[in-house]
Design a protein around this motif. Structure first.
Motif, PDB file in Angstrom:
ATOM      1  N   SER A  73       0.850  -1.185   0.000  1.00 27.19           N
ATOM      2  CA  SER A  73       0.000   0.000   0.000  1.00 27.19           C
ATOM      3  C   SER A  73       0.884   1.232   0.000  1.00 27.19           C
ATOM      4  O   SER A  73       2.009   1.208   0.511  1.00 27.19           O
ATOM      5  CB  SER A  73      -0.946   0.016   1.199  1.00 27.19           C
ATOM      6  N   ARG A  74       0.376   2.307  -0.569  1.00 28.92           N
ATOM      7  CA  ARG A  74       1.155   3.546  -0.695  1.00 28.92           C
ATOM      8  C   ARG A  74       0.948   4.493   0.484  1.00 28.92           C
ATOM      9  O   ARG A  74       1.754   5.385   0.721  1.00 28.92           O
ATOM     10  CB  ARG A  74       0.780   4.253  -2.003  1.00 28.92           C
ATOM     11  N   SER A  75      -0.155   4.329   1.191  1.00 20.79           N
ATOM     12  CA  SER A  75      -0.486   5.192   2.321  1.00 20.79           C
ATOM     13  C   SER A  75      -1.498   4.456   3.175  1.00 20.79           C
ATOM     14  O   SER A  75      -2.048   3.417   2.773  1.00 20.79           O
ATOM     15  CB  SER A  75      -1.065   6.526   1.837  1.00 20.79           C
ATOM     16  N   LEU A  76      -1.789   5.010   4.359  1.00 20.48           N
ATOM     17  CA  LEU A  76      -2.801   4.385   5.204  1.00 20.48           C
ATOM     18  C   LEU A  76      -4.174   4.445   4.549  1.00 20.48           C
ATOM     19  O   LEU A  76      -4.969   3.501   4.674  1.00 20.48           O
ATOM     20  CB  LEU A  76      -2.819   5.064   6.572  1.00 20.48           C
ATOM     21  N   ASP A  77      -4.455   5.534   3.845  1.00 21.31           N
ATOM     22  CA  ASP A  77      -5.731   5.619   3.126  1.00 21.31           C
ATOM     23  C   ASP A  77      -5.804   4.557   2.028  1.00 21.31           C
ATOM     24  O   ASP A  77      -6.848   3.928   1.829  1.00 21.31           O
ATOM     25  CB  ASP A  77      -5.899   7.010   2.506  1.00 21.31           C
ATOM     26  N   HIS A  78      -4.690   4.364   1.332  1.00 21.81           N
ATOM     27  CA  HIS A  78      -4.667   3.347   0.283  1.00 21.81           C
ATOM     28  C   HIS A  78      -4.821   1.954   0.886  1.00 21.81           C
ATOM     29  O   HIS A  78      -5.501   1.090   0.315  1.00 21.81           O
ATOM     30  CB  HIS A  78      -3.361   3.443  -0.507  1.00 21.81           C
ATOM     31  N   GLN A  79      -4.206   1.719   2.031  1.00 21.17           N
ATOM     32  CA  GLN A  79      -4.374   0.431   2.701  1.00 21.17           C
ATOM     33  C   GLN A  79      -5.846   0.182   3.018  1.00 21.17           C
ATOM     34  O   GLN A  79      -6.371  -0.914   2.769  1.00 21.17           O
ATOM     35  CB  GLN A  79      -3.546   0.381   3.979  1.00 21.17           C
ATOM     36  N   ARG A  80      -6.543   1.202   3.553  1.00 21.65           N
ATOM     37  CA  ARG A  80      -7.966   1.050   3.861  1.00 21.65           C
ATOM     38  C   ARG A  80      -8.777   0.792   2.601  1.00 21.65           C
ATOM     39  O   ARG A  80      -9.701  -0.042   2.599  1.00 21.65           O
ATOM     40  CB  ARG A  80      -8.477   2.300   4.584  1.00 21.65           C
ATOM     41  N   LEU A  81      -8.435   1.469   1.511  1.00 13.71           N
ATOM     42  CA  LEU A  81      -9.135   1.232   0.247  1.00 13.71           C
ATOM     43  C   LEU A  81      -8.905  -0.194  -0.245  1.00 13.71           C
ATOM     44  O   LEU A  81      -9.833  -0.841  -0.760  1.00 13.71           O
ATOM     45  CB  LEU A  81      -8.666   2.243  -0.807  1.00 13.71           C
ATOM     46  N   GLN A  82      -7.672  -0.690  -0.100  1.00 14.07           N
ATOM     47  CA  GLN A  82      -7.355  -2.051  -0.508  1.00 14.07           C
ATOM     48  C   GLN A  82      -8.180  -3.068   0.293  1.00 14.07           C
ATOM     49  O   GLN A  82      -8.715  -4.038  -0.256  1.00 14.07           O
ATOM     50  CB  GLN A  82      -5.866  -2.332  -0.293  1.00 14.07           C
ATOM     51  N   VAL A  83      -8.269  -2.838   1.597  1.00 14.50           N
ATOM     52  CA  VAL A  83      -9.028  -3.749   2.449  1.00 14.50           C
ATOM     53  C   VAL A  83     -10.511  -3.691   2.076  1.00 14.50           C
ATOM     54  O   VAL A  83     -11.166  -4.731   1.931  1.00 14.50           O
ATOM     55  CB  VAL A  83      -8.824  -3.398   3.932  1.00 14.50           C
ATOM     56  N   ASP A  84     -11.044  -2.491   1.910  1.00 10.49           N
ATOM     57  CA  ASP A  84     -12.468  -2.356   1.551  1.00 10.49           C
ATOM     58  C   ASP A  84     -12.749  -3.026   0.210  1.00 10.49           C
ATOM     59  O   ASP A  84     -13.792  -3.678   0.041  1.00 10.49           O
ATOM     60  CB  ASP A  84     -12.860  -0.881   1.487  1.00 10.49           C
ATOM     61  N   PHE A 114      -4.067 -13.905   3.271  1.00  6.64           N
ATOM     62  CA  PHE A 114      -3.178 -12.898   2.692  1.00  6.64           C
ATOM     63  C   PHE A 114      -3.220 -11.659   3.571  1.00  6.64           C
ATOM     64  O   PHE A 114      -4.112 -11.507   4.413  1.00  6.64           O
ATOM     65  CB  PHE A 114      -3.537 -12.570   1.236  1.00  6.64           C
ATOM     66  N   CYS A 115      -2.218 -10.802   3.418  1.00  5.16           N
ATOM     67  CA  CYS A 115      -2.110  -9.601   4.245  1.00  5.16           C
ATOM     68  C   CYS A 115      -2.107  -8.363   3.360  1.00  5.16           C
ATOM     69  O   CYS A 115      -1.503  -8.353   2.282  1.00  5.16           O
ATOM     70  CB  CYS A 115      -0.832  -9.615   5.076  1.00  5.16           C
ATOM     71  N   VAL A 116      -2.774  -7.319   3.827  1.00  5.33           N
ATOM     72  CA  VAL A 116      -2.668  -5.993   3.214  1.00  5.33           C
ATOM     73  C   VAL A 116      -1.790  -5.166   4.147  1.00  5.33           C
ATOM     74  O   VAL A 116      -2.192  -4.850   5.272  1.00  5.33           O
ATOM     75  CB  VAL A 116      -4.046  -5.341   3.031  1.00  5.33           C
ATOM     76  N   LEU A 117      -0.603  -4.857   3.701  1.00  5.42           N
ATOM     77  CA  LEU A 117       0.390  -4.214   4.563  1.00  5.42           C
ATOM     78  C   LEU A 117       0.157  -2.716   4.681  1.00  5.42           C
ATOM     79  O   LEU A 117      -0.376  -2.077   3.763  1.00  5.42           O
ATOM     80  CB  LEU A 117       1.792  -4.462   4.013  1.00  5.42           C
ATOM     81  N   GLU A 118       0.588  -2.168   5.793  1.00  4.96           N
ATOM     82  CA  GLU A 118       0.701  -0.723   5.930  1.00  4.96           C
ATOM     83  C   GLU A 118       1.867  -0.259   5.056  1.00  4.96           C
ATOM     84  O   GLU A 118       2.689  -1.076   4.626  1.00  4.96           O
ATOM     85  CB  GLU A 118       0.925  -0.356   7.407  1.00  4.96           C
ATOM     86  N   PRO A 119       1.956   1.038   4.755  1.00  2.00           N
ATOM     87  CA  PRO A 119       3.060   1.504   3.898  1.00  2.00           C
ATOM     88  C   PRO A 119       4.422   1.173   4.523  1.00  2.00           C
ATOM     89  O   PRO A 119       4.651   1.411   5.700  1.00  2.00           O
ATOM     90  CB  PRO A 119       2.840   3.023   3.841  1.00  2.00           C
ATOM     91  N   ARG A 120       5.300   0.599   3.697  1.00  2.00           N
ATOM     92  CA  ARG A 120       6.661   0.292   4.136  1.00  2.00           C
ATOM     93  C   ARG A 120       7.615   0.657   3.006  1.00  2.00           C
ATOM     94  O   ARG A 120       7.385   0.306   1.841  1.00  2.00           O
ATOM     95  CB  ARG A 120       6.827  -1.195   4.463  1.00  2.00           C
ATOM     96  N   GLU A 121       8.693   1.338   3.377  1.00  2.00           N
ATOM     97  CA  GLU A 121       9.647   1.794   2.367  1.00  2.00           C
ATOM     98  C   GLU A 121      10.230   0.626   1.583  1.00  2.00           C
ATOM     99  O   GLU A 121      10.548   0.758   0.390  1.00  2.00           O
ATOM    100  CB  GLU A 121      10.762   2.591   3.031  1.00  2.00           C
ATOM    101  N   GLN A 122      10.364  -0.511   2.219  1.00  3.36           N
ATOM    102  CA  GLN A 122      10.937  -1.689   1.560  1.00  3.36           C
ATOM    103  C   GLN A 122      10.148  -2.106   0.324  1.00  3.36           C
ATOM    104  O   GLN A 122      10.688  -2.705  -0.594  1.00  3.36           O
ATOM    105  CB  GLN A 122      10.977  -2.845   2.561  1.00  3.36           C
ATOM    106  N   TYR A 123       8.848  -1.754   0.303  1.00  5.98           N
ATOM    107  CA  TYR A 123       7.974  -2.240  -0.764  1.00  5.98           C
ATOM    108  C   TYR A 123       7.465  -1.133  -1.686  1.00  5.98           C
ATOM    109  O   TYR A 123       6.486  -1.327  -2.402  1.00  5.98           O
ATOM    110  CB  TYR A 123       6.772  -2.966  -0.154  1.00  5.98           C
ATOM    111  N   VAL A 124       8.120   0.016  -1.688  1.00  6.03           N
ATOM    112  CA  VAL A 124       7.593   1.128  -2.472  1.00  6.03           C
ATOM    113  C   VAL A 124       7.623   0.862  -3.979  1.00  6.03           C
ATOM    114  O   VAL A 124       6.852   1.450  -4.731  1.00  6.03           O
ATOM    115  CB  VAL A 124       8.347   2.441  -2.155  1.00  6.03           C
TER     116      VAL A 124
END
Length: 243
Positions: A73-84, A114-124
């Protein structure tokens, strides 16, 4: 030489439905829709993403998988959108004992974790799939084997996990997570390898066996040589596909 990581294979009771779920969730496309199965791939056929393949399962899922996908995910908002989005497509929240963590654990319509991750620099720069994660009691040993198998160098070595990634620095990670009681049941997900066109498949099987692979069974006729279904040192089965 080296084989390359071709795809992650899901065994599913309803392969086409599972393929459509993952294609819609990742923003990818169903590229092959055949009797009994389907393939899903990222929009760029020349990109670094690892494809997904869905095949019929012999029986319903009964236990946790040893392999799962982590989504970026790119941001916390994007993470929430991914989960929704995942929930709207048919996923459901599950509790695997994760406790209070910043990532969200879900199951697809087949029950695959599966997991929807919070934003992490390792995965940008990984794309939609941040990592393919393998549970193991010995991350270092398994990472060394899959480094030989995939040609990806070990680029992350921590007490709880070891990770390998393409030397290009693009695409998903293949991570090995230390789990003391990693499941020993048959996993509904496995990895497939493919030799390069100029390579001899028999020589590649011999190379993989020298690295620790275990021959399991034949695909098709038992007279086929070499065996194309093997297992890694943790007995995770994988297939060596024809180029």
């Amino acid at each position: 030489m080296s084989t390359r990581l071709a795809c992650v294979v899901f065994e599913a009771m309803r392969p086409r439905i599972a393929a459509r779920f993952w294609a819609d969730l990742l923003g990818w496309a169903v590229t092959v829709d055949r009797d009994g199965g389907a393939d899903v791939a990222a929009p760029d056929p020349d990109g670094p993403d690892v494809g997904l393949s869905f095949l019929p399962a012999p029986s319903p899922k009964t236990g946790p998988n040893r392999i799962h996908l982590d989504l970026s995910s790119r941001s916390l908002d994007h993470q929430r959108l991914q989960v929704d989005r995942a929930l709207a497509l048919g996923a459901r929240p599950i509790d695997i004992g994760q406790g209070a963590v910043p990532w969200v654990v879900l199951a697809d319509p087949e029950g695959n974790e599966f997991c929807v991750l919070e934003p992490r620099e390792q995965y940008v720069d990984t794309g939609a799939v941040a990592a393919i994660v393998v549970d193991t009691a010995d991350p270092g040993r398994l990472a060394q084997f899959w480094s030989v198998a995939s040609g990806w160098p070990v680029t992350l070595d921590e007490p709880r996990s070891t990770g390998i990634r393409s030397a290009t620095g693009m695409g998903p990670w293949l991570e090995f997570l230390r789990i003391a009681d990693a499941a020993h049941e048959h996993s509904r997900l496995h990895l497939d390898l493919m030799p390069f066109p100029a390579d001899d498949p028999a020589a590649e099987v011999a190379r993989l066996r020298a690295a620790g692979a275990i021959p399991m069974r034949y695909i098709g006729s038992p007279a086929f040589d070499p065996p194309m279904v093997l297992a890694d040192p943790d007995t995770n089965e994988f297939c060596l596909l024809r180029p």
